[in-house]
Design a protein around this motif. Structure first.
Motif, mmCIF file in Angstrom:
data_model
loop_
_atom_site.group_PDB
_atom_site.id
_atom_site.type_symbol
_atom_site.label_atom_id
_atom_site.label_comp_id
_atom_site.label_asym_id
_atom_site.label_seq_id
_atom_site.Cartn_x
_atom_site.Cartn_y
_atom_site.Cartn_z
ATOM 1 N N TRP A 221 20.688 -4.811 -12.352
ATOM 2 C CA TRP A 221 19.722 -5.800 -11.886
ATOM 3 C C TRP A 221 18.489 -5.089 -11.322
ATOM 4 N N VAL A 222 17.340 -5.639 -11.673
ATOM 5 C CA VAL A 222 16.079 -5.057 -11.220
ATOM 6 C C VAL A 222 15.915 -5.317 -9.726
ATOM 7 N N HIS A 223 15.526 -4.274 -9.000
ATOM 8 C CA HIS A 223 15.317 -4.423 -7.551
ATOM 9 C C HIS A 223 14.120 -3.585 -7.118
ATOM 10 N N SER A 224 13.559 -3.953 -5.985
ATOM 11 C CA SER A 224 12.421 -3.225 -5.425
ATOM 12 C C SER A 224 12.921 -2.087 -4.551
ATOM 13 N N THR A 225 12.024 -1.143 -4.276
ATOM 14 C CA THR A 225 12.326 -0.040 -3.365
ATOM 15 C C THR A 225 11.109 0.205 -2.484
ATOM 16 N N ASN A 226 11.310 1.006 -1.465
ATOM 17 C CA ASN A 226 10.216 1.456 -0.614
ATOM 18 C C ASN A 226 9.833 2.900 -0.933
ATOM 19 N N ILE A 227 10.245 3.374 -2.099
ATOM 20 C CA ILE A 227 9.932 4.743 -2.515
ATOM 21 C C ILE A 227 8.534 4.757 -3.136
ATOM 22 N N LYS A 228 7.662 5.548 -2.568
ATOM 23 C CA LYS A 228 6.307 5.663 -3.093
ATOM 24 C C LYS A 228 6.281 6.640 -4.265
ATOM 25 N N LEU A 229 5.491 6.306 -5.261
ATOM 26 C CA LEU A 229 5.327 7.252 -6.366
ATOM 27 C C LEU A 229 4.703 8.547 -5.867
ATOM 28 N N ASP A 230 3.843 8.406 -4.878
ATOM 29 C CA ASP A 230 3.231 9.578 -4.258
ATOM 30 C C ASP A 230 3.101 9.282 -2.773
ATOM 31 N N ASN B 164 -0.010 3.811 0.117
ATOM 32 C CA ASN B 164 0.876 2.641 0.112
ATOM 33 C C ASN B 164 0.496 1.615 -0.946
ATOM 34 N N VAL B 165 0.256 2.055 -2.135
ATOM 35 C CA VAL B 165 -0.123 1.127 -3.206
ATOM 36 C C VAL B 165 0.977 1.007 -4.248
ATOM 37 N N ARG B 166 1.530 2.122 -4.707
ATOM 38 C CA ARG B 166 2.492 2.119 -5.810
ATOM 39 C C ARG B 166 3.901 2.388 -5.281
ATOM 40 N N PHE B 167 4.821 1.458 -5.580
ATOM 41 C CA PHE B 167 6.200 1.604 -5.148
ATOM 42 C C PHE B 167 7.120 1.534 -6.370
ATOM 43 N N LYS B 168 8.070 2.450 -6.407
ATOM 44 C CA LYS B 168 8.992 2.521 -7.533
ATOM 45 C C LYS B 168 9.836 1.260 -7.599
ATOM 46 N N ILE B 169 10.151 0.847 -8.817
ATOM 47 C CA ILE B 169 11.037 -0.287 -9.032
ATOM 48 C C ILE B 169 12.171 0.168 -9.948
ATOM 49 N N GLY B 170 13.379 -0.199 -9.580
ATOM 50 C CA GLY B 170 14.531 0.313 -10.308
ATOM 51 C C GLY B 170 15.552 -0.751 -10.626
ATOM 52 N N CYS B 171 16.703 -0.299 -11.117
ATOM 53 C CA CYS B 171 17.826 -1.185 -11.450
ATOM 54 C C CYS B 171 19.093 -0.611 -10.813
ATOM 55 N N ALA B 172 19.927 -1.503 -10.327
ATOM 56 C CA ALA B 172 21.188 -1.091 -9.710
ATOM 57 C C ALA B 172 22.283 -2.082 -10.099
ATOM 58 N N LEU B 173 23.509 -1.698 -9.824
ATOM 59 C CA LEU B 173 24.657 -2.462 -10.294
ATOM 60 C C LEU B 173 24.807 -3.797 -9.589
ATOM 61 N N THR B 174 24.476 -3.864 -8.323
ATOM 62 C CA THR B 174 24.720 -5.056 -7.514
ATOM 63 C C THR B 174 23.523 -5.993 -7.588
ATOM 64 N N LYS B 175 23.787 -7.277 -7.726
ATOM 65 C CA LYS B 175 22.731 -8.284 -7.741
ATOM 66 C C LYS B 175 22.404 -8.706 -6.310
ATOM 67 N N GLU B 176 21.131 -8.743 -5.993
ATOM 68 C CA GLU B 176 20.672 -9.140 -4.658
ATOM 69 C C GLU B 176 19.823 -10.387 -4.803
ATOM 70 N N ASP B 177 20.121 -11.409 -4.009
ATOM 71 C CA ASP B 177 19.410 -12.681 -4.144
ATOM 72 C C ASP B 177 17.907 -12.553 -3.883
ATOM 73 N N LEU C 134 5.677 -1.490 -8.553
ATOM 74 C CA LEU C 134 5.224 -2.668 -7.825
ATOM 75 C C LEU C 134 3.955 -2.275 -7.082
ATOM 76 N N ARG C 135 2.891 -3.022 -7.320
ATOM 77 C CA ARG C 135 1.591 -2.659 -6.759
ATOM 78 C C ARG C 135 1.256 -3.562 -5.581
ATOM 79 N N ALA C 136 0.997 -2.906 -4.432
ATOM 80 C CA ALA C 136 0.562 -3.642 -3.247
ATOM 81 C C ALA C 136 -0.934 -3.918 -3.353
ATOM 82 N N THR C 137 -1.393 -4.903 -2.608
ATOM 83 C CA THR C 137 -2.804 -5.265 -2.635
ATOM 84 C C THR C 137 -3.336 -5.330 -1.216
ATOM 85 N N GLY C 138 -4.628 -5.080 -1.082
ATOM 86 C CA GLY C 138 -5.265 -5.167 0.222
ATOM 87 C C GLY C 138 -5.872 -6.521 0.494
ATOM 88 N N ARG C 139 -5.694 -7.466 -0.432
ATOM 89 C CA ARG C 139 -6.276 -8.790 -0.243
ATOM 90 C C ARG C 139 -5.500 -9.575 0.807
#
Length: 1724
Positions: free
Chosen positions: A375-384, A389-402, A254-259
């Motif tokens: 289910w695909v979910h976002s994280t606050n884990i940075k690739l580096d 604060n631009v690239r954040f890992k995106i993963g999948c987990a068992l529980t669905k979050e609205d 997930l890519r953050a933007t400065g705009r």
């Protein structure tokens, strides 16, 4: 085999690739195989138009043919829409084949043979199509007959309608694409998208199998379907799902933007192609909620999938959604093929839907990975952690979050097509360059070079958003760059490929340059002539590349010239890519050293470098060193090309700001080391024989009269010399002169040299000024500027040099326009224009001014005469070359006026001329008294005839008799508009001086009235009449002695007419400036009253002494700032200490002695002797002392003394050790513009790493600014405008601390804070580390004057929670780290320690929640829990500072809240704190004197506030009351009662404790616990006695503070009776002036409304300007311009004035309509 289109957007050939795939395994580039069958279009009108363009048809015929062609296109589109869904029949229906990806038509060109089979016709793609694009579908088997329907799956023959030959596949492979066979594309219906499968039956005929991809009924908009390109936008995180290379590996994140708006981000790496999973892999369709999907990354062709993620990094969201312990989690990754089941996803709707419904565009969906059922979910884990604060890992987990929902954002086809072009181009470059790297640049095939040249040309047109019409790509100029296309070039790695090409070809360029002579000898004669033609026509508009193949073959026949063309196109592409785009500039700048190595190859590397550095101060300072300067100078020496002089000029100045470091390097390189490459200039004077002065004895002549001396400027170069006027005359008039070309080149070179000199001297660079001013004297420059023998651009260059070398230098200083600080003893009871003119001298003393003015009298005379000539000429701005000179002369006049060379009386006389320059409609023509033709003479160099007059025209360029019928045009070039802007700036200056004169007159009136006062009379109000005031605005009301202050002789009517005409222009900046003048014209009395209220009369001796000292210090400080390059520390060469080696030592010693001599001169002029140059100050290392002598050190000490002296004036320290503002002195410093000079001081460049003395000076300068605005809102507003508005340049700790003082306790300024401001300061924490001052700034803007700014709270809180680098909290797992820090003496005592950072961060969170802010409270709950608070506060090693922070946070986040927090009232947390922390700390406060200082504020402020808030809450009464809690309450009551008995409590502290005791007593009564408290009743008498004692102590303390403060703050002003009497009477005078002027102020506004209502009434009935203002056009113009100001220019203040004016206008018009309606009723 599959039909396949190779790089369809960069290559129009069509091929079949048998190995690319089959019907069961479609090729990876499946989109290249899709075609659409369309109805046939008509092309007759378009063909006629295309043929006419190639021939020399008239413009009128072309317009008619173009109109017919456009009409035909529209008819074709309408016909296509009508025939959508028509059944295709064998042999009857004529169709066209549209390639989906490229949007081009399959076309047979009967005139060109195929590439491989010469006996076949060429088939390619055409943008618009021709009649060769018509096809009929014939059956291949006999079981189908003509007239029958074409069935999907049939084998067919594609027969061109006019060719008669079926499409077939060649058996030969393309040499540049192995495995590809030349053929044509497969078809698809406009209603049917399809791809084709073919089998070769014979060499002459090929059958094609039609396979359906999507039917016309499925190809509908607004729903998701196969082939759609989308972006996946995570709604909650506001980030796009992106795939990109990271550390040489493709990753999904997930890519953050400065705009400002996250949805505005348009990265091409965030584009995904939708594939609806079907049983038939070649079939597409509509995506339904029950469908399965694949997501294919458009740029790389990889598919989205999921794999097990073993990353152990903690993430709250992942931990929450993981499910049972040990359950694996997954991460999204890209995979190369879509056959893998791990690439299948299902869309889960966020609303109620049915499975068979189609998925609409814009839907919010949750993604379920089918293979893992996660289910695909976002994280606050940075690739580096360091990736900003631009690239954040995106993963999948068992529980669905609205909340983990994505929006499907559809992408337009045009944007997709742009990406396809860039992607195909990058792949083509990669393939080609890899081949070149393998075989070597010497062995590159000619066809490869041709294709690269054509592709680079297409990229240039692509960036310019133009069609490739065959013109020279080097003639393309991009006025407004397309940022999205520039970004595509970077994101698709085309920039990287361009540098690869340049690196591959560099050896060939180097070899060719080294062997250029032999290479020319070996070249063929035709190639040589072509090369000469190519170089001679390159700057012109000749075609760079012909569209015809034959021309291309001739053009690219020579290998080296093709390679050179490739390199030039690469650099031109780089230049266009970086235009106005910072990100691309930074990317290209990484290759700066390589580009520098290619300077001199004539491949536009220098041009690209200059464009990259133009107005880019950051890159200039970073990349330009002595090496680069020497390279440019070396090339200048070798080639004598003017462009290198221009490059050097651009390096000196960026965005109209001088780059001092670069100027110094160029000065040393050009003026000292390489002065022989410059053209020398010399002024010779000669006398006329007939004007010789003879003595009485008739002896030989003894001299010449001054008026009859001929001045001649001689240029010397390469041992030659000639008069500049003679050379200019030859170039202009003698076309056959043998040296004409030489003279033309010399004059051009000299003009660029003068421009370089101007930039070297820009902004008072004295290294250049002192070196050049001796040779280029004022007399020499003026002689050339006045000479009409010279071309206008050369005269303009001289005029510009006059400004920067002689005018804008010491001792000239800009006049203080409005003087607010006035010495009472210098105010006269009456003041005339002549007396007032003596004060307009800026910072110059009268003697200094008188000595300096004669040097410029001739210049001033020339300026006045030239401006009059401009006014008298018709169409004065029609000559673009002359406009250059006019612009520079006006700029020269502006400088002379601003520096006080013109008196106010002279300025009033000059306004008529200035208004004439602004007058585009000649409204002044009737007012200007025309001179006779003899009087309107040309301004020539001498008053006598020149020997070159025979080369001049016999008639003057302008004669009054020429004026008559020619109409003035309103169409001006930008330079003419800028000239008018300069004229308006002069008029604004004159209005300011007039305002200052009026203020001086009013103060004189006050002095006159005051002097007549009797000692017993305290007021002058009864003696002040309206006529006394109005005489300064309207001289006609009084005697003729009063000066006329109108800017014209018509009471301002002419001035008003000119302004109204200017407002009707389309040049927005000019309109805004004219509007500002218009409002000033009708607000003269209001403006005078406002500024009069700001005047500060200095009466007391102390004020006068301070004024004189500040003026002296300010003049000296300003001089030191201007000449900073002479005394600021400099390193040796290459940043190291210069070693004494040979002659270099002598050179360095000479330079050092010269610098010391200049410094001594500077020091002597500043008023102190060499004895004051001591060596005290911050220590300097031996290596750093290369440039430090005692002189340098003395200057630092002198500046140190000045800054400290001013700091003492700003604040005073009271007896309580607190600072108090000295408002009177702060006001004096502001009125004398001290802050402006200090800000200039802060801008001086220096070596921050080694120059410790300068660091000390800068720290003092920041301290001065901080004290300057301390508790002074007016000064804070000044610094906000001048300093904080450039917040993006703020990064150092001292700078941020200054910002804290700017916003401290200023609610109005805090409310201006935006999200971008907060983001910048949060980013500073991420960039520079966790510094306390950054948190302090955020605290400052959140709370001011005990008010909480909710908007700032929300913004700060939002930015804090989104940045892990800022937050620093401790929980059970890492509490030991906090304990160690609290135990450390260093951590506790260091204000910048991490412990203090943590404390201030918790305070910031508390401040963000204070005032019951629900949104910030909720976010804070997740950051610090109640258990953590209790654990930390009750720890035995917890310090009072940490306790204060956490208890304050607890109060505002959990107790005094907007959200109901019943949990804390039912839990044991507060009672644990009372029992284990509050009571023991109160006991320590009572019994241990040592602990008192640390615990006093914590207990008496923070704890008492919590007790008051908690036990007064209504939720407390609803909570349960177990017995052990009552015991704790009784204990707390007992401790508070004992605390109340101590004698050192102040009144306010005692009241807080008493209030807590009272609350606890009430609770005890309600719970029946009163008998437990009776034992404490005996203590109630003690508080009463101690209260009296406390009040007495407090009273004594306050009395001890007040006298000290009074003595220091007021400086005995109250004892100065005269001072008090003057100030009191002046305040009374101001109120009386306000009363007299207020009615007239309202009248001025009413007149302005009338002008807006009927502007045409100002002009005569026959004047052309009258018709421009009829029909409400002026009001319409005001509305449109105000809209433009708000949207584009953000001029809120001026827009506010215009809107108020329009409101008054509307109200007046409404009132007039009502009166008209009532009068009609009365008549009836």
């Amino acid at each position: 085999m599959f039909e396949y289109q190779i790089d369809s957007l960069v290559d129009d050939r069509c091929v079949v690739q048998p190995d690319a795939g089959d019907l069961q395994k479609p090729p990876k580039k499946f989109r290249d195989c899709l075609f659409r069958i369309c109805p046939s279009h008509r092309y007759s009108a378009q063909t006629q138009y295309w043929n006419a363009l190639k021939s020399s048809s008239s413009v009128r015929d072309l317009k008619k043919l173009q109109l017919a062609a456009d009409t035909e296109k529209r008819q074709n589109e309408e016909e296509s829409r009508k025939q959508t869904g028509t059944i295709i029949k064998y042999g009857d229906t004529v169709v066209q084949l549209l390639h989906i990806k490229s949007n081009k038509y399959l076309t047979v060109n009967k005139r060109l043979p195929a590439f491989l089979e010469k006996n076949a016709m060429r088939v390619s793609l055409d943008n618009s199509g021709t009649e060769g694009s018509w096809f009929q579908i014939e059956p291949y088997y006999k079981l189908r007959a003509k007239g029958e329907r074409v069935v999907v799956g049939d084998k067919v023959v594609l027969m061109p309608y006019s060719g008669g030959q079926p499409l077939h596949v060649s058996e030969l492979e393309l040499p540049d694409h192995p495995g590809s066979k030349e053929c044509c594309s497969v078809i698809n219906l406009h209603t049917i998208n399809c791809h084709a499968y073919t089998s070769v039956n014979s060499h002459l005929q090929t059958s094609w199998k039609i396979v359906l991809f999507m039917s016309c009924r499925e190809a509908t908009n607004e729903v998701l379907k196969s082939g759609d390109i989308v972006r996946l936008f995570h709604a909650e995180q506001e980030k796009f799902l992106t795939c990109d290379n990271y550390r040489k590996k493709s990753v999904v994140f997930l890519r953050a933007t400065g705009r400002a708006s996250a949805t505005a981000a348009t990265s091409s790496n965030a584009l995904w192609e939708i594939e609806v999973v079907q049983q038939d892999p070649c079939r597409g369709g509509i995506g339904q909620w029950s469908s399965l999907f694949r997501f294919k990354h458009l740029a790389t062709g990889q598919y989205l999938a999921a794999e097990v993620d073993n990353d152990q990094t903690f993430d709250a969201t992942r931990q929450k959604l993981r499910g049972p312990p040990g359950t694996p989690v997954f991460a999204l990754v890209p995979i190369p093929h879509g056959y893998d089941i791990s690439s299948i996803f299902e869309l889960d709707p966020t609303t109620i839907t049915r499975n068979e419904e189609a998925v609409p565009w814009g839907s919010y969906v949750r993604l379920q990975h089918i293979c893992t059922s996660t289910w695909v979910h976002s994280t606050n884990i940075k690739l580096d952690p360091d990736d900003d604060n631009v690239r954040f890992k995106i993963g999948c987990a068992l529980t669905k979050e609205d909340r983990e929902a994505f929006q499907i954002v559809h992408v337009s086809p045009d944007e997709v097509r742009d990406l396809d072009f860039a992607n195909d181009a990058a792949q083509h470059f990669d393939m080609t360059v890899s081949k070149w790297e393998r075989i070597g640049a010497m062995n590159v095939h000619a066809n490869d070079r041709k294709q690269v040249i054509m592709l680079l040309t297409d990229i240039v047109y692509f960036l310019a958003c133009q069609e490739n019409n065959g013109t020279d790509p080097f003639d393309i100029h991009i006025l407004k760059a397309n940022r999205e296309r520039q970004k595509l070039i970077r994101e698709q790695n085309i920039l990287k490929q361009l540098f690869r090409i340049l690196r591959v070809l560099k050896p060939r360029l180097e070899q060719e340059r080294s062997n250029i002579n032999s290479a020319n000898a070996l070249a063929t004669r035709s190639d040589y002539h072509y090369y000469q033609h190519q170089n001679s026509t390159m700057p012109n508009n000749d075609s760079f590349m012909s569209s015809q193949q034959q021309d291309a073959d001739v053009r690219y026949s020579t290998a080296f010239y093709q390679i050179k063309a490739i390199c030039r196109l690469c650099y031109r592409t780089l230049k266009h890519c970086q235009q106005e785009y910072r990100k691309n500039q930074e990317t290209i700048a990484k290759e700066f050293s390589f580009m520098q190595s290619q300077i001199g190859f004539d491949i536009l590397a220098e041009d690209t470098i200059t464009a990259l550095l133009h107005n880019n101060k950051k890159l200039l300072e970073k990349h330009i060193t002595e090496k680069e300067i020497d390279t440019f100078v070396k090339l200048l020496r070798e080639k004598r090309d003017c462009k290198f002089l221009e490059y050097l000029s651009d390096l000196c100045v960026s965005s109209n700001q001088a780059i001092a470091r670069t100027q110094e390097m160029i000065c040393k390189s050009v003026l000292e080391k390489n002065s022989d490459i410059l053209i020398r200039t010399k002024l010779e004077t000669k006398g006329c024989v007939e004007d010789m002065i003879l003595d009485d004895n008739m002896g030989p002549p003894i001299g010449f009269s001054n008026q009859n001396i001929l001045r001649e400027v001689i240029l010397t170069w390469d041992g030659k010399s000639e008069s500049i006027e003679f050379m200019a005359g030859v170039v202009r008039d003698q076309l056959a002169h043998p040296r004409r070309e030489e003279f033309r080149n010399i004059l051009e070179y000299y003009r660029y040299q003068l421009n370089l000199f101007s930039h070297m001297c820009f902004d008072r660079q004295y290294l250049a000024i002192d070196n050049l001013s001796l040779e280029l004297s004022i007399e020499l420059i003026l002689t050339c500027t006045k000479s009409e023998n010279l071309p206008a651009d050369l005269r303009a260059a001289f005029c510009r040099l006059m400004v920067h070398m002689h005018v804008n230098r010491d001792p000239q200083e800009e006049v203080t326009r409005i003087k607010y600080a006035r010495l009472w003893n210098q105010v006269k009871s009456a003041i005339s224009l002549h007396e007032y003119d003596q004060t307009i001298s800026g910072s110059l003393e009268p003697t200094e001014k008188n000595e300096n003015r004669p040097k410029f009298e001739a210049t001033m005379k020339f300026v006045e005469d030239y401006l009059k000539t401009v006014v008298e000429q018709p169409n004065s701005f029609s000559d673009r070359e002359q406009n250059k000179l006019t612009h520079e002369v006006v700029n020269l006049a502006r400088r002379l006026i601003f520096f006080g060379f013109y008196s106010f009386e002279d300025l009033l006389k000059l306004t008529q001329t200035l208004l004439g320059i602004l007058d585009t409609s000649k409204v002044l023509s009737s007012n200007i008294r025309h001179s006779s033709p003899e009087q309107v003479t040309t301004i020539v160099a001498t008053s006598k005839t020149s020997k070159y007059d025979h080369m001049l025209p016999t008639t003057s360029p302008y004669n009054v008799s020429d004026v008559v019928t020619e109409q003035q045009t309103d169409i001006l070039d930008n330079l003419a508009y800028e000239t008018k802007m300069n004229v308006i700036a002069i008029l604004e200056f004159i209005l300011d001086i007039r305002l200052d004169f009026r203020i001086s007159r009013l103060i004189s009136i006050f002095k006159q009235k005051y002097d007549r006062l009797e000692p017993s009379v305290n007021s002058i109000s009864t003696d002040l009449q309206a006529s006394d005031i109005e005489c300064i605005f309207d001289s006609y009301l009084t005697s003729m002695i009063e000066p006329n202050l109108d800017l014209d002789d018509t009471k301002g009517k002419t001035f008003l007419k000119v302004l109204l005409n200017l407002i009707m222009h389309d040049y927005q900046p000019l309109v805004s400036r004219a509007l500002s003048l218009l409002f000033r014209h009708f607000n003269q009395r209001k403006e005078t009253l406002q500024h009069l209220n700001q005047v500060q009369l200095l009466v007391s001796e102390t004020d006068i002494k301070n004024y004189k000292q500040i003026k002296l210090d300010l003049d000296q400080l300003r001089l030191f700032v201007e000449k900073s390059e002479l005394w600021v520390y400099k390193k040796g060469k290459d940043g190291i200490l210069t070693v004494s080696i040979g002659n270099e030592t002598n050179i360095d010693q000479d330079d050092r002695k010269d610098d010391e001599f200049e410094i001594k001169k500077l020091a002597t002029s500043s008023g102190f002797n060499e004895a004051e140059f001591d060596i005290s100050g911050p220590s300097i290392s031996e290596e750093s002392a290369y440039r430090y002598t005692s002189i340098f050190q003395g200057i630092h000490k002198f500046i140190d003394t000045i800054l400290r002296r001013m700091m003492k004036l700003c604040v005073v320290e009271g007896a309580d050790e607190n600072l108090y503002a000295r408002e009177n002195e702060q006001r004096l410093l502001r009125n004398m513009d001290v802050h402006v000079v200090v800000l200039d001081l802060l801008r001086i460049p220096y070596d921050k790493a080694e120059d410790t003395r300068m660091n000390h000076i800068m720290k003092l300068a920041h301290n001065l600014l901080q004290y300057f605005c301390f508790n002074n809102p007016t000064n804070q507003a000044k610094l906000y405008e001048l300093y904080f508005n450039d917040y993006q340049q703020i990064s150092e700790e001292e700078e941020v601390e200054t910002c804290c003082y700017i916003f401290m306790n200023n609610v109005q300024l805090c409310k201006t804070i935006t999200e971008k401001h907060v983001q910048h300061f949060v980013h500073l924490i991420e960039l520079h580390g966790r510094k306390v001052i950054y948190i302090k700034f955020l605290q400052t803007i959140v709370k001011a004057e005990n008010q909480y700014i909710k908007n700032c709270q929300d913004i700060v809180m939002s930015e804090l929670v989104s940045s892990d680098e800022v937050l620093m909290f401790y929980e059970k797992g890492n509490l030991s780290d906090l304990v160690e820090r609290m135990q450390s003496e260093h951590e506790r005592s260091d204000p910048n320690s991490l412990l203090n950072y943590h404390v201030q961060l918790v305070h910031l969170l508390a401040m963000c929640t204070e005032g019951k802010n629900a949104s910030t409270e909720i976010k804070c709950h997740s950051l610090i829990g109640l258990d953590d608070i209790v654990l930390i506060v009750t720890h035995p090693d917890c310090t009072p500072e940490v306790k204060t922070a956490y208890i304050t946070f607890l109060t505002h986040c959990y107790i005094d809240t907007e959200v109901e927090m019943k949990e804390i009232y039912n839990s044991q947390h507060i009672y644990t704190l009372i029992e284990n922390s509050f009571c023991p700390d109160i006991e320590k406060l009572i019994t241990k004197i040592v602990e008192r200082r640390n615990l006093e504020k914590y207990i008496l402020d923070t704890v008492t506030d919590l007790i008051n808030q908690f036990f007064n809450s209504p939720f407390f009464e609803q909570a349960s009351a177990p017995q052990h809690r009552n015991t704790i309450l009784i204990s707390l009551y007992s401790h508070l009662a004992r605390l109340l008995c101590v004698q050192w409590l102040t009144t306010s502290e005692r009241e807080r404790v008493d209030r807590c005791i009272h609350i606890l007593s009430l609770i005890a009564d309600r719970r029946g616990l009163s008998h437990f408290l009776r034992s404490n009743s005996s203590s109630t008498d003690i508080p009463t006695r101690s209260r009296r004692t406390s009040r007495s102590a407090t009273s004594d303390r306050m009395h001890s503070i007040e006298p000290a403060y009074s003595t220091l703050q007021r400086h005995d002003h109250l004892e100065d009776v005269e001072h008090k009497r003057v100030i009191d009477n002046f305040v009374d005078f101001l109120s009386q002036v306000s009363v007299r002027l207020n009615p007239l102020i309202q009248a001025e506004v009413s007149v302005l409304v009338d002008v807006i209502r009927a502007p045409h009434a100002l002009f005569p009935e026959t004047h052309e300007s009258r018709f421009k203002f009829l029909g409400g056009t002026f009001v319409h113009k005001l509305i449109n311009h105000t809209t433009m100001m708000l949207i584009k220019y953000n001029e809120k203040q001026l827009s506010f004035h215009v809107l108020n004016l329009l409101t008054d206008y509307a109200r007046t018009m409404q009132h007039k309509q009502i009166l008209h309606w009532e009068s009609n009723r009365e008549v009836e």
